[in-house]
Write an enzyme that holds these catalytic residues in place. Structure first.
Site, PDB file in Angstrom:
ATOM      1  N   CYS A   1       0.805  -1.216   0.000  1.00  0.00           N
ATOM      2  CA  CYS A   1       0.000   0.000   0.000  1.00  0.00           C
ATOM      3  C   CYS A   1       0.840   1.269   0.000  1.00  0.00           C
ATOM      4  CB  CYS A   1      -0.887   0.077   1.236  1.00  0.00           C
ATOM      5  SG  CYS A   1      -2.013  -1.281   1.413  1.00  0.00           S
TER       6      CYS A   1
ATOM      7  N   GLY B   1       1.539  -0.075  -4.980  1.00  0.00           N
ATOM      8  CA  GLY B   1       0.300  -0.834  -5.150  1.00  0.00           C
ATOM      9  C   GLY B   1      -0.375  -0.451  -6.449  1.00  0.00           C
TER      10      GLY B   1
ATOM     11  N   ASN C   1      -1.579   1.571   5.682  1.00  0.00           N
ATOM     12  CA  ASN C   1      -0.484   0.821   5.062  1.00  0.00           C
ATOM     13  C   ASN C   1       0.128  -0.054   6.146  1.00  0.00           C
ATOM     14  OD1 ASN C   1       2.879   1.730   3.954  1.00  0.00           O
ATOM     15  ND2 ASN C   1       1.724  -0.119   3.570  1.00  0.00           N
ATOM     16  N   GLY C   2       0.176  -1.339   5.900  1.00  0.00           N
ATOM     17  CA  GLY C   2       0.734  -2.249   6.886  1.00  0.00           C
ATOM     18  C   GLY C   2      -0.147  -3.466   7.023  1.00  0.00           C
TER      19      GLY C   2
ATOM     20  N   TYR D   1      14.470  -2.121  -1.527  1.00  0.00           N
ATOM     21  CA  TYR D   1      13.638  -2.360  -2.703  1.00  0.00           C
ATOM     22  C   TYR D   1      12.336  -1.544  -2.780  1.00  0.00           C
ATOM     23  CZ  TYR D   1      10.693  -4.924  -5.998  1.00  0.00           C
ATOM     24  OH  TYR D   1       9.861  -5.259  -7.026  1.00  0.00           O
TER      25      TYR D   1
END
Ligand code: SF4
Length: 485
Positions: A16, A42, A121-122, A262
């Protein structure tokens, strides 16, 4: 929903990106731009909620890329106001791989003191236990997403205002969360006590912005102010500015080290360090730790590029673009017929034969997950006439799944979970395969003495198996954590 490209299932995927602004005209347009800059976090779906004093809350949730949906003037006119938040998702703990529109965030709840929208997000590691408890107590869930638990916990709180209800709710939640939320007048940002996932604050004119990464502040012309600190909640209004609250017991931060390797864009800043520069430094460390006699250093594009530049610089071996990426290879292009699937990586990457032929090549990639892509790339390089192929990997072996908002295959599918380094080298069929050490990675992100084994400075669970928050739902389902040493 576009089909997954065969290349894409061999990477860990951030799930996300979140963004919000307050105090600017047509806030939703800024959010759309911010989400566009966060699209790498995302690509399956996105949503925006805005608020306008006369028109109230409005929302739009769509499948696909931000640029294909939130550029329509007709749609954006339905999202008026000076306050808006948004979310892009890959697929969260909800309907993994089978996104339903009801799972697309932001989620909205109507409370007695007014509405609130929330984007997360998570991953909440105790979401299933919470969901069960909430359903037993009468909550009616609309989605299969773990994030919806937060809205229901807020609804059950007895606090008098929404930020306090959110504090209440988040104290019950375990795992990793960065949250951007809004009421009629307030933009709210929160990071979990360990600060596993990122969230930054920016200033735009008289207004403010919250974003997963700084690259999305750049796109709207906002100035980067600072990171939201682990365990911090900020409540922002256009007139009063930023109020900082500490709802959680202080803990030592454990930011996701893979954001450096990344997930984040190379033009983002994390902790005052350029992601690009950190990745270049990873390449330098990798060259020091794993030297090899070779003629050419090539990145596996695009994410291996800065590390390959660092490797070449440190080793003195010439750098070259031995693999060329087709920039126009969008996921939406492919209908996954069997014939096209078999073409696999060749659709996305091609070898620069003239450069490769007869050379001993060092290929630098960011990670090895299943190893399927690495094998295909090796075949392409050998077909092009390379004399030797040496893989150098800019992260330690990925041997454990992530439960904090990153899509990872089951443990058995991770190459490093079932094979030693030598076995992986033989499996990939390369002349040598070496990974950066965990200490080397820590040095590259700025920890001069490497990893503090007693109290690690980052989350590195996917490499070490040491989970900073127990993934209790998964343990309940039978996941076996690493035994304490
Ligand atoms: S397990 Fe790995 S990918 Fe997940 S948060 Fe930790 S370091 Fe990041």
């Amino acid at each position: 929903m576009p089909p997954a490209h065969p290349f894409d299932d061999d990477k860990l995927k951030e799930e996300c990106g979140i963004f919000g602004v307050v105090g600017v005209t047509d806030a939703a347009n800024f959010v759309a731009l911010g989400l566009h800059a966060l699209q790498h976090r995302g690509q399956e779906a996105g949503g925006i909620v805005s608020h306008h004093p006369e028109h109230g809350f409005n929302n739009a949730r769509r499948f696909g890329y931000v640029r294909d949906n939130f550029t329509s003037q007709k749609l954006m006119e339905t999202l008026p106001g000076e306050l808006a938040i948004g979310h892009v998702r890959y697929s969260t703990a909800g309907s993994k791989g089978q996104t339903q529109i009801r799972d697309v965030q932001p989620f909205f709840g109507e409370f007695s003191m007014g509405g609130a929208a929330i984007a997360h997000n998570g991953n909440i590691t105790n979401a299933e236990a919470l969901r069960k408890e909430l359903i037993e107590r009468g909550s009616i869930f609309q989605s299969s997403s773990d994030s919806e638990c937060i809205i229901h916990l807020m609804a059950r709180s007895l606090q008098r205002n929404i930020p306090e209800r959110m504090e209440d709710a988040l104290r019950r939640v375990e795992g990793a969360f960065s949250v951007v939320a809004m009421t009629r007048t307030k933009l709210i940002g929160v990071r979990d006590p360990l600060g596993v996932r990122p969230l930054v604050l920016g200033k735009i004119g008289d207004g403010w912005a919250l974003s997963s990464e700084t690259c999305a502040l750049d796109i709207i012309g906002a100035e980067y102010v600072r990171e939201i600190e682990p365990g911090e909640m900020v409540v922002i209004t256009a007139d009063k500015g930023v109020e900082s609250i500490r709802p959680f017991r202080p803990q030592k931060s454990r930011f996701c080290i893979f954001e450096h390797v990344y997930f984040s864009r190379p033009d983002s800043i994390i902790g005052d360090r350029s992601v690009y520069e950190t990745r270049r430094q990873i390449g330098v460390e990798l060259a020091r730790e794993t030297p090899v006699e070779a003629d050419l250093v090539c990145p596996v594009p695009d994410s291996g590029t800065p590390a390959a530049i660092g490797y070449a610089h440190e080793s003195g071996i010439p750098y070259g673009m031995g693999i060329i990426r087709n920039q126009y290879m969008g996921r939406t292009f492919i209908e996954p017929t069997e014939q096209i699937r078999n073409m696999g990586v060749r659709l996305k990457l091609n070898v620069n034969r003239a450069l490769i032929k007869g050379k001993r090549v060092v290929l630098v990639d960011d990670s090895v997950v299943r190893g399927t892509t690495s094998r295909k790339i090796k075949e392409m390089i050998l077909d092009a006439g390379a004399a030797e192929v040496h893989f150098r990997i800019a992260s330690p072996p990925t041997a454990w799944p992530c439960f904090y908002g990153v899509d990872t295959p089951q443990r058995e599918k991770l190459l490093a979970a079932t094979m030693s380094e030598e076995e992986m080298r033989d499996h990939l069929g390369v002349d040598s395969l070496k990974f950066i050490s965990l200490d080397g990675l820590y040095r590259a992100v700025g920890e001069a003495s490497g990893r503090d084994a007693k109290s690690p400075q980052y989350c590195d669970a996917c490499f070490s198996g040491e989970y900073p928050v127990k993934p209790s739902d998964m343990v309940e389902k039978g996941f076996r954590m690493k035994a304490a040493e």
